[in-house]
Design a protein around this motif. Structure first.
Motif, PDB file in Angstrom:
ATOM      1  N   MET A   1       0.831  -1.199   0.000  1.00 25.49           N
ATOM      2  CA  MET A   1       0.000   0.000   0.000  1.00 25.49           C
ATOM      3  C   MET A   1       0.864   1.247   0.000  1.00 25.49           C
TER       4      MET A   1
ATOM      5  N   GLU B   1      -2.084  12.867  -7.199  1.00 34.96           N
ATOM      6  CA  GLU B   1      -3.206  12.265  -6.499  1.00 34.96           C
ATOM      7  C   GLU B   1      -4.073  13.339  -5.855  1.00 34.96           C
TER       8      GLU B   1
ATOM      9  N   THR C   1       1.105   4.603  -2.914  1.00 36.06           N
ATOM     10  CA  THR C   1       0.810   6.016  -2.711  1.00 36.06           C
ATOM     11  C   THR C   1       2.069   6.851  -2.786  1.00 36.06           C
TER      12      THR C   1
ATOM     13  N   ALA D   1      -2.303   9.360 -12.365  1.00 36.23           N
ATOM     14  CA  ALA D   1      -2.134   8.802 -11.016  1.00 36.23           C
ATOM     15  C   ALA D   1      -2.960   7.537 -10.865  1.00 36.23           C
ATOM     16  N   THR D   2      -4.197   7.581 -11.309  1.00 41.63           N
ATOM     17  CA  THR D   2      -5.072   6.418 -11.200  1.00 41.63           C
ATOM     18  C   THR D   2      -4.503   5.247 -11.980  1.00 41.63           C
TER      19      THR D   2
ATOM     20  N   PHE E   1      -0.956  -2.112  -8.494  1.00 43.03           N
ATOM     21  CA  PHE E   1      -1.753  -3.205  -7.929  1.00 43.03           C
ATOM     22  C   PHE E   1      -1.672  -4.452  -8.802  1.00 43.03           C
TER      23      PHE E   1
ATOM     24  N   ALA F   1      -6.138  14.854  -8.345  1.00 45.41           N
ATOM     25  CA  ALA F   1      -7.251  13.992  -8.715  1.00 45.41           C
ATOM     26  C   ALA F   1      -8.394  14.143  -7.716  1.00 45.41           C
ATOM     27  N   ALA F   2      -8.023  14.169  -6.451  1.00 42.22           N
ATOM     28  CA  ALA F   2      -9.032  14.303  -5.414  1.00 42.22           C
ATOM     29  C   ALA F   2      -9.746  15.642  -5.558  1.00 42.22           C
TER      30      ALA F   2
ATOM     31  N   VAL G   1      -1.482   3.816 -10.097  1.00 40.91           N
ATOM     32  CA  VAL G   1      -1.893   3.019  -8.947  1.00 40.91           C
ATOM     33  C   VAL G   1      -2.439   1.681  -9.417  1.00 40.91           C
ATOM     34  N   GLY G   2      -3.255   1.717 -10.465  1.00 41.84           N
ATOM     35  CA  GLY G   2      -3.812   0.479 -11.011  1.00 41.84           C
ATOM     36  C   GLY G   2      -2.714  -0.463 -11.459  1.00 41.84           C
TER      37      GLY G   2
ATOM     38  N   ALA H   1     -13.633  16.338  -5.997  1.00 41.51           N
ATOM     39  CA  ALA H   1     -14.359  17.158  -5.046  1.00 41.51           C
ATOM     40  C   ALA H   1     -15.133  18.251  -5.771  1.00 41.51           C
TER      41      ALA H   1
END
Lengths: 295, 322
Positions: free
Chosen positions: B1, B12, B5, B30-31, B38, B15-16, B34-35, B20
């Motif tokens: 994890m 990131e 990050t 970023a997404t 994983f 992105a948030a 992260v993908g 929002a």
């Protein structure tokens, strides 16, 4: 479900009861003779003395328990490696469980089966696989050919045991984690994002706390069987790293000191019971309902 | 994890922020990173799980003399393994133990699960607790406990039988550790597994079918054979095969109560400790893996068919209601 059995038992209450008792007889016998009575015998033995020819001589002494510190190393080794490998399982298993629960899509079932499959096949052979991989002709030889010198010794080290444990027990960590992550309400994650939290903040404040029950169950499922582990320390530790399991085999089968062995076994059971109690305490405090009953 | 990050902290946050602001769901770099992390992590874990098994199988076809060095491919070590009298004897012992343990566990576990439906809740809780203990208790403790029980029981039983045995019948039978005690010790664990599986199946079973059977004046026995048993069959078979797989390659418990008999895992374990380790172990290992995998494959087939049937039934019911 509750009314049903009554209907089955309806024709003749007394006869129904007799049939029920009869159906439970084999299981009762097994639980009594091979679980409860032996545990009681172990307790009695642990207060006894070793007879000169080995085995048990009646007595009432605490000496066996007082001598347990002489096997302290085995208990400490087991605990340290159990904690370390549980942590490593969590570290490796969490991202995998998260991936399976949220991103695997239609391949999810297959991927889950592939996690379970090695776990259900021969433990002995899988440990033997690492025996050859870590042995002199395995990774050390490859590193040697690449110019690493001196060749590292991997077999018969704590590291080898750690790998063996993580390899064999990882699925036990992944499954409960998967169950708790899969049940996680996705709207909570969206709410967290809507409130301006970043990925890391959402993970730390929403995902991790909500998956804590799965994490705790997984830790327990890894930790308990590991406390009695015998094959891995024996095969990958080469008898140099002694576990409680090895001490028990030694005491019962080699030196035939049953009273002392019984005390050590009771010690092991106590460690497991204490761990389970801490687990139950932790989970009953939190908002845990389903994950626990599921396991 | 932490890795995932740490790789992309700044984008990131952006992105948030977009999320929002109510913009479209973030599918930015970023997404994707992260993908990818994983996916990469998971792929590595699968390699970690399967490469060692693949190596054991590959080296079983080794033509060379040592388990560690691959020198061409051959079936030489399979010939050696199948030609070894001790290996074949141990294989036979293991198969006897596995078949007997699975059969007893399935029979006893199923009838116990059925009976537990009808006992008072307090008693049921006691049995559930014992089942749970039998499953979680370390194998080494089961092994020791079984050894202690059998040795004590035989010490008491053998002289008794010996003194009561009429001389006209010849030698009195003497009970000893061996195949039957291994089966007995294994059944403690495997029976608990079957109880859990069958109880789960009973909990999810459709009671209306049993009631319909009674409405049609079927006796309890006929209802059991024609209605309950077919519904329980998948759980029983799965329990049987899981018990078989467990019992077939269980080492620790067997090593305590085996007496003079040798199961295949015990033979393999002792040979690993007697260098040089030859690819014969790999050949035996591959045979063990094949037997367990076949059993698991059958379990999987049964469960798939079962879920498909359940789905079809549910759909039919929904259609009938509509």
């Amino acid at each position: 479900m509750v009314q049903g059995p009554a209907a089955v038992a309806a024709p003749g209450r007394g006869r129904g009861r007799a049939v029920t008792a009869l159906l439970l007889t084999p299981t009762s016998l097994w639980y009594l003779l091979l679980l409860l009575v032996p545990l009681a015998i172990l307790i009695v033995f642990s207060f006894g003395e070793r007879s000169p020819v080995g085995g048990y001589h009646p007595g009432l002494t605490l000496e066996n328990y007082l001598r347990l510190p002489t096997r302290q190393a085995a208990f400490v080794n087991t605990l340290v490696l159990a904690v370390a490998s549980t942590a490593l399982c969590a570290l490796l298993g969490y991202p995998l469980a998260y991936y399976l629960a949220t991103r695997a899509g239609s391949r999810r079932t297959l991927l889950l089966i592939l996690i379970a499959l090695p776990f259900l096949t021969s433990f002995l052979i899988r440990t033997y696989a690492w025996f050859t991989i870590l042995g002199a002709n395995g990774i050390p030889a490859i590193l040697g050919a690449l110019g690493v010198s001196p060749r590292p010794v991997l077999l018969n080290t704590h590291f080898a045991i750690l790998i063996g444990i993580v390899y064999n027990y990882l699925p036990l960590m992944v499954f409960p984690l998967y169950v708790s992550l899969e049940r996680l309400d996705k709207r909570l994650l969206e709410a967290s994002k809507d409130l301006g939290a970043g990925r890391w903040a959402t993970f730390r404040q929403v995902t991790l706390p909500l998956s804590a029950p799965g994490l705790i169950s997984g830790a327990l499922l890894v930790f308990i069987p590991m406390m009695g582990e015998y094959i891995i320390p024996n095969m990958l530790g080469g008898g140099k790293v002694f576990f409680v399991g090895n001490a028990l085999v030694d005491l019962f089968l080699q030196s035939r000191n049953w009273p002392f062995g019984s005390a050590a076994a009771i010690g092991l059971i106590m460690v497991v019971l204490i761990t389970v109690s801490i687990y139950l305490f932790l989970t009953s405090r939190g908002r845990v309902q389903r994950e626990v009953s599921q396991l | 994890m932490a890795r995932s990050t740490a790789l992309a902290p700044a984008p990131e946050r952006r992105a948030a922020a977009t999320a929002a602001a109510g913009a479209r769901p973030p599918t930015d770099r970023a997404t994707r990173v992260v993908g990818a992390v994983f996916r990469g992590h998971s792929a590595l874990i699968y390699l970690f799980l399967y490469v060692p098994i693949a190596l054991v199988i590959l080296f079983s076809f080794n033509a060379g003399d040592f388990a560690g060095e691959l020198r061409g491919l051959s079936l030489r070590w399979y010939g050696e393994a199948f030609g070894d009298r001790f290996v074949m004897k141990a294989l036979q012992t293991s198969l006897i133990v596995a078949f007997a343990s699975a059969t007893l566990a399935t029979a006893f576990g199923t009838i116990a699960a059925l009976a537990l439906q009808r006992v008072p809740p307090a008693l049921r809780a006691v049995y559930d607790g014992l089942t749970y203990i039998a499953i979680v208790i370390p194998g080494i403790v089961i092994g020791i406990a079984s050894l202690v029980f059998f040795v004590n029981a035989f010490d008491w039983f053998n002289p008794l039988v010996g003194s009561l045995w009429p001389g006209s019948l010849g030698e009195a039978p003497v009970l000893n550790l061996g195949i039957p005690t291994v089966i007995g010790a294994h059944v403690l664990f495997t029976m608990a597994i079957v109880i859990v599986l069958v109880r789960a199946r009973l909990a999810g079973m459709d009671r209306t079918l049993v009631e319909a059977s009674y409405d049609l004046f079927a006796t309890p026995w006929r209802t059991f054979i024609q209605v309950t048993l077919p519904q329980l069959a998948p759980a029983m078979l799965a329990g049987y095969l899981l018990s078989f797989v467990f019992s077939f390659d269980e080492y620790v418990i067997a090593s305590f109560v085996k007496g003079q008999d040798t199961t295949l895992p015990i033979l393999v374990f002792s040979q690993i400790h007697r260098p040089p380790v030859t690819p014969k172990i790999n050949a035996i290992g591959t045979v063990i893996l094949t037997i367990s995998l076949s059993a698991l494959f059958i379990v999987q087939l049964i469960y798939r068919r079962q879920t498909r049937q359940a789905r079809a039934l549910a759909e039919a019911a929904a259609a009938a209601e509509a």
